[in-house]
Scaffold this motif. Sequence first.
Motif, mmCIF file in Angstrom:
data_model
loop_
_atom_site.group_PDB
_atom_site.id
_atom_site.type_symbol
_atom_site.label_atom_id
_atom_site.label_comp_id
_atom_site.label_asym_id
_atom_site.label_seq_id
_atom_site.Cartn_x
_atom_site.Cartn_y
_atom_site.Cartn_z
ATOM 1 N N LEU A 119 0.842 -1.189 0.000
ATOM 2 C CA LEU A 119 0.000 0.000 0.000
ATOM 3 C C LEU A 119 0.879 1.241 0.000
ATOM 4 O O LEU A 119 1.826 1.336 0.766
ATOM 5 C CB LEU A 119 -0.838 -0.014 1.279
ATOM 6 C CG LEU A 119 -2.193 0.630 1.269
ATOM 7 C CD1 LEU A 119 -3.063 0.027 0.201
ATOM 8 C CD2 LEU A 119 -2.838 0.439 2.620
ATOM 9 N N ILE A 120 0.554 2.148 -0.872
ATOM 10 C CA ILE A 120 1.347 3.378 -0.924
ATOM 11 C C ILE A 120 0.644 4.412 -0.056
ATOM 12 O O ILE A 120 -0.469 4.866 -0.376
ATOM 13 C CB ILE A 120 1.488 3.867 -2.370
ATOM 14 C CG1 ILE A 120 2.204 2.787 -3.178
ATOM 15 C CG2 ILE A 120 2.269 5.174 -2.412
ATOM 16 C CD1 ILE A 120 2.408 3.112 -4.624
ATOM 17 N N VAL A 121 1.298 4.746 1.023
ATOM 18 C CA VAL A 121 0.702 5.665 1.989
ATOM 19 C C VAL A 121 1.583 6.884 2.114
ATOM 20 O O VAL A 121 2.784 6.774 2.304
ATOM 21 C CB VAL A 121 0.563 4.986 3.371
ATOM 22 C CG1 VAL A 121 -0.010 5.967 4.373
ATOM 23 C CG2 VAL A 121 -0.298 3.756 3.278
ATOM 24 N N ASN A 122 0.954 8.023 1.997
ATOM 25 C CA ASN A 122 1.683 9.272 2.230
ATOM 26 C C ASN A 122 1.201 9.881 3.526
ATOM 27 O O ASN A 122 0.007 9.929 3.793
ATOM 28 C CB ASN A 122 1.418 10.263 1.089
ATOM 29 C CG ASN A 122 2.206 9.906 -0.135
ATOM 30 O OD1 ASN A 122 2.030 8.824 -0.680
ATOM 31 N ND2 ASN A 122 3.085 10.785 -0.537
ATOM 32 N N LEU A 123 2.125 10.346 4.289
ATOM 33 C CA LEU A 123 1.776 10.898 5.578
ATOM 34 C C LEU A 123 1.586 12.409 5.467
ATOM 35 O O LEU A 123 2.402 13.102 4.852
ATOM 36 C CB LEU A 123 2.921 10.600 6.548
ATOM 37 C CG LEU A 123 2.659 10.717 8.028
ATOM 38 C CD1 LEU A 123 1.561 9.752 8.438
ATOM 39 C CD2 LEU A 123 3.931 10.410 8.796
ATOM 40 N N CYS A 124 0.519 12.877 6.059
ATOM 41 C CA CYS A 124 0.316 14.317 6.094
ATOM 42 C C CYS A 124 0.562 14.765 7.521
ATOM 43 O O CYS A 124 -0.043 14.236 8.466
ATOM 44 C CB CYS A 124 -1.112 14.679 5.670
ATOM 45 S SG CYS A 124 -1.455 16.427 5.817
ATOM 46 N N LYS A 125 1.425 15.720 7.682
ATOM 47 C CA LYS A 125 1.797 16.102 9.041
ATOM 48 C C LYS A 125 1.191 17.424 9.498
ATOM 49 O O LYS A 125 1.445 17.871 10.591
ATOM 50 C CB LYS A 125 3.327 16.191 9.130
ATOM 51 C CG LYS A 125 3.948 14.821 9.064
ATOM 52 C CD LYS A 125 5.447 14.900 8.889
ATOM 53 C CE LYS A 125 5.973 13.622 8.254
ATOM 54 N NZ LYS A 125 7.297 13.806 7.662
ATOM 55 N N ASP A 126 0.471 18.037 8.627
ATOM 56 C CA ASP A 126 -0.191 19.264 9.063
ATOM 57 C C ASP A 126 -1.514 19.407 8.342
ATOM 58 O O ASP A 126 -1.575 19.908 7.222
ATOM 59 C CB ASP A 126 0.698 20.487 8.804
ATOM 60 C CG ASP A 126 0.098 21.749 9.410
ATOM 61 O OD1 ASP A 126 0.608 22.846 9.120
ATOM 62 O OD2 ASP A 126 -0.889 21.643 10.163
ATOM 63 N N VAL A 127 -2.569 18.956 8.992
ATOM 64 C CA VAL A 127 -3.876 18.982 8.333
ATOM 65 C C VAL A 127 -4.512 20.364 8.391
ATOM 66 O O VAL A 127 -5.576 20.576 7.824
ATOM 67 C CB VAL A 127 -4.836 17.954 8.955
ATOM 68 C CG1 VAL A 127 -4.281 16.569 8.785
ATOM 69 C CG2 VAL A 127 -5.104 18.254 10.410
ATOM 70 N N ARG A 128 -3.864 21.280 9.073
ATOM 71 C CA ARG A 128 -4.462 22.616 9.152
ATOM 72 C C ARG A 128 -4.197 23.439 7.901
ATOM 73 O O ARG A 128 -4.894 24.394 7.613
ATOM 74 C CB ARG A 128 -3.919 23.364 10.372
ATOM 75 C CG ARG A 128 -4.450 22.800 11.676
ATOM 76 C CD ARG A 128 -3.704 23.311 12.858
ATOM 77 N NE ARG A 128 -2.317 22.856 12.848
ATOM 78 C CZ ARG A 128 -1.477 23.020 13.860
ATOM 79 N NH1 ARG A 128 -1.871 23.627 14.956
ATOM 80 N NH2 ARG A 128 -0.238 22.583 13.783
ATOM 81 N N ASN A 129 -3.197 23.031 7.166
ATOM 82 C CA ASN A 129 -2.861 23.758 5.957
ATOM 83 C C ASN A 129 -3.556 23.072 4.785
ATOM 84 O O ASN A 129 -3.037 22.118 4.192
ATOM 85 C CB ASN A 129 -1.346 23.761 5.751
ATOM 86 C CG ASN A 129 -0.930 24.661 4.623
ATOM 87 O OD1 ASN A 129 -1.745 25.033 3.767
ATOM 88 N ND2 ASN A 129 0.333 25.021 4.593
ATOM 89 N N LEU A 130 -4.742 23.568 4.478
ATOM 90 C CA LEU A 130 -5.540 22.873 3.473
ATOM 91 C C LEU A 130 -5.042 23.108 2.058
ATOM 92 O O LEU A 130 -5.320 22.313 1.162
ATOM 93 C CB LEU A 130 -7.008 23.274 3.601
ATOM 94 C CG LEU A 130 -7.690 22.757 4.866
ATOM 95 C CD1 LEU A 130 -9.155 23.114 4.862
ATOM 96 C CD2 LEU A 130 -7.530 21.259 5.008
#
Lengths: 428, 358
Positions: A119-130
Motif C-alpha cells: 500500500l502506498i501511503v503518504n503521511l500528512c503532518k499538518d492537516v491545518r494547511n488545506l
Amino acid sequence: MADAICRVLRDGALEGEHATSLTINDSVDSPFGPIVFDYIFTQLSSYISSGKSQSRGVVLVAFSRSPSFIVELLKSRGIDITTTHEWLRILDCYTDPLGWKERLKERGAIKTPSTEASLIVNLCKDVRNLDDLFSLIIALGKGLVGEGKNRFSVAIDSVSEMLRHTSLSSVASLLSNIRSHAQISSVFWLHHCDLHDMKTAAAFEYMSSMVANVKPLSTATNVLRENSENLSLLEQNYKRGQFHASLKRRNGRVRIMVLPSFSLNMYTCTHHTQAHIQCSISAKKCEEFSIEQSLIKFTSLSAGKNETAQSLVPKVSFRHYRIYPFMSFFYVQHNSGYMFWQVQFNLQLSDKERSDRAKVVLPFEHQETGKSVQIYDGRRSVTEGKHVSSIEKLQKQEDPGRGEIIYFRDSDDEMPDSDEDPDDDLDI
Amino acid sequence: MATNKGRTSSFSRNFSAAPTSSIPGLKYGPNGTIFLSSGVPDLDSGGFHLGSLVMIMEDTEAPHHMLLLRNFMSQGLVHNQPILYASPSTNPRAFLGTLPTMLVSKDDRSRNTDAEQKDLRIAWQYKKYLGENKPHIEERDGKVEYCNEFDLRKPIEKHLIMGNRVECISLLDCSSLAGFRNSCSKFLSQLPRYDGNITSAGRIAIQSLCAPQCEYFDKEWDMLSFIRSLKSMVRSSNAVAFLTFPASLVSPSVSKRWQHLADTLLSVKAIPDEDKELANLLTGYQDMLGLLSVHKVARFNTQVPVILDATTYSIKLQKRRSLVLECLNQAPVDGSSGSSYGTSGSCSGSSKTGTLDF
C-alpha cells in the motif's frame, strides 16, 4: 439504493462539469455513516480495479481510520491488495495530523510504525494547511493516473475531523477546488451532522450533487411515549436504520430515494469489526441483500415478511411537499408555502363502505327475504311481545359496525284513538 | 411580473404618452421610472427598475438561478450595457462562455404578415405604460428589441464578451467584502444618475454571494452591510444589481434581513423527479424543471402595490433552448385512473373511471 449511488460515482462527471460529489450524513442516533462510507468505498474500488469506472484511481484521505484498517477492509471484501498500488493512494491524516509524532521522532522518543508494503501511503503532518493538503491530493492523484485526461476519485473520511482543525470556509474551499479540478471524476465524504451546526450541514449539501442520510428507524422520543414493550424498537436502532438519498439531476430536478430500513449485523472479530449490511427496499419491490463472508447476496422478499418496511411506506414524505387528505379535499403544501388546491369529490366507495352499505337494512316491511320484518315504529303494540324475540334475533344478526336507519313514522306523532280523520286535509 | 392578461379596466389611468427611449434596452415606465429587461420575456411585464436591487434566493438542490443569471447577462451584452460579474470561482471569466445567444426564430420572416395581429397584442399589453402610442419595442428589421429570447444551447457570440464590456471579479479573492465594494463603487461611478437624459445603463451580476468557500462566509453582518451599501450605490446610479444567494446557508434571521433589503425578490425551487402525485396535480409536470416564485416586486415612486396574477411559475425550457415561465395549471380533476370526468358517459358501472355509483 446504495448501489445506485455507487453507480453515479462510478460514471463520474461529463466534460466541463464539476465532479460528482456525495455527502454521507449520519448522527449519533444512527452512527452507521462509516459503514456506509466503507461500503461505497469498496464498491467504487472494485469498479476502479476492474476498469469499469470513469476514474482510474482513488485517493483516500484518511482522517478517522488508519491505513491498516483500510487494508483489512479491502481484504474482507475480496479486493486484491497486491494490485492496490495501481489504483489506490492513501493520504494518512490519521497517524500524525499535527506533526507531534514527527517532533517526538526527531528526539528519538518513538519509532516509525511499519505499514503494509503493497500500500502506498503518504503521511500528512499538518492537516491545518488545506492548501498543502489539496496539493498533496492532486499530486497523489496525478501520480496514479498521470497527466492528461485521465481522472481519479477522492474519498475523505471524514470532513468532521477536518473541521476540528480548520474553519468551514477553508474546508468548503478545498472541496470546491477538488470538485472543479479537471482530473477529478468524483468525490465523496463522510459528515457527522450532529457534531456541527445546521449551517455546516447546509454548506456540505450545497456542494454535493448527492446527499445520503443515515437515520434511525425510530427516534427515542417516539418510543418513550408508547409502550415500554416498544423499547425493542430502540434496540433495533443499533442494527437497523433508514437510508435516504437525494440526487441532483442534470435537468435541475431532484430524485429522492428512500430506503425505509436497512439493517446491520455487527460482530467483532479479533482485529476489526466486520459489518453486514442488509438493505430492504420498500413499496412495490422488496429486496434484501446481505453481505456474508465478504460476499453480497441479493434475495427478494415477499411483502408479508417485511412488514416494517410496508408500514413505513405511508409515512414517507417527500422533502418538498406533503399531501393531507382531508375529507374530499386535497391540500398540497410545499415547504416554502406554495399551495395548490385541488377540489376532488371522492365519489368512489371503498370496499369497506360498499360492504357496510350492503348490510344496512332498509325500513321496508317487506324485505323479500320471505318473512316480514317488524320495524320498530315507535308504537308499542299488543303484538309486540310476540315479536320481541324475532326483533332480538334480528338485532343480533346485525354486525356491530354496520349502518342503521332509525325510522320513526309520522303516525307516531298522532295520539292513538284520535277522532280526527287523518285524511281531512285532502282536497280531492 | 408575467404578462397581465386582461388587467385593463375602464378605470385605468390615462397615462400621458411617455417618451420612447432612444437608448436600446431601456424603457420608460409609469411614475417616472425606467425599466431594464431581465432577459426573460415572461418575467418582463416591464422589467427591472433602473436603480433597483434584484435578489434571487437559490435552492441548494438546483441550479435554476443560473438560467436567470445567464439571461440577464446576455440581455445586457446584447444591449451593449457594461456588466460587472462576480462569482465564487477561481476563473469567473470562463462563465461568460456559457452565456446564451439570441434566439433567431424562423418566424421572424413571416412576422410581417402577422404584424397587425401582433400590434394589437403589443398595444394592449403595454397600453398601461405607453397609452395610444405604439411602442418601438419588438421592432423587426434589425432594430434592437427590448427583451430577447435566448437560445441556451448556443453560446453567445465571442465579439460580445471580448474587450472590457464585462468586468469579472472572483469572490474567492476577497478576504473581506471591502475590496469588492470598492470595485462596485468604481463600476457604478461610470453610470451616475442625473435628472437629465440617460446615456447608458449598466448591470451588476453577483452569483452566490454567500457561497461557503468564500473567506467572508462566517461574517454575516459584513455581508449584510455590503448589500446595504450596494443597494444605496445602485439607487443613485443607472444600473440594476442582480444578486443570487443560497438562503439556507445563512442563519435564518440574517436571511430574513437579506430578503428585506431586496427591491425585487424571487426564489427558485427544485422539484422532485418522477413524482406521480405532482404529475397528477399539475399539467406539464414532465417538462418542468423547477418553480419560480415572486415574493416582492419593486415599487419606485409609488405607494400602489403591484398585484400579480400569480406568484408561482413553472420554469420550463421551450424546445430545450429558451427559458419560459408559465403559470401553474392544475391537472383536470379525475377519478382513480387519471382520465378526466367528462370522458366516460356510462353510468352502468362497467368502466372504472368517473362513474357515479349510486
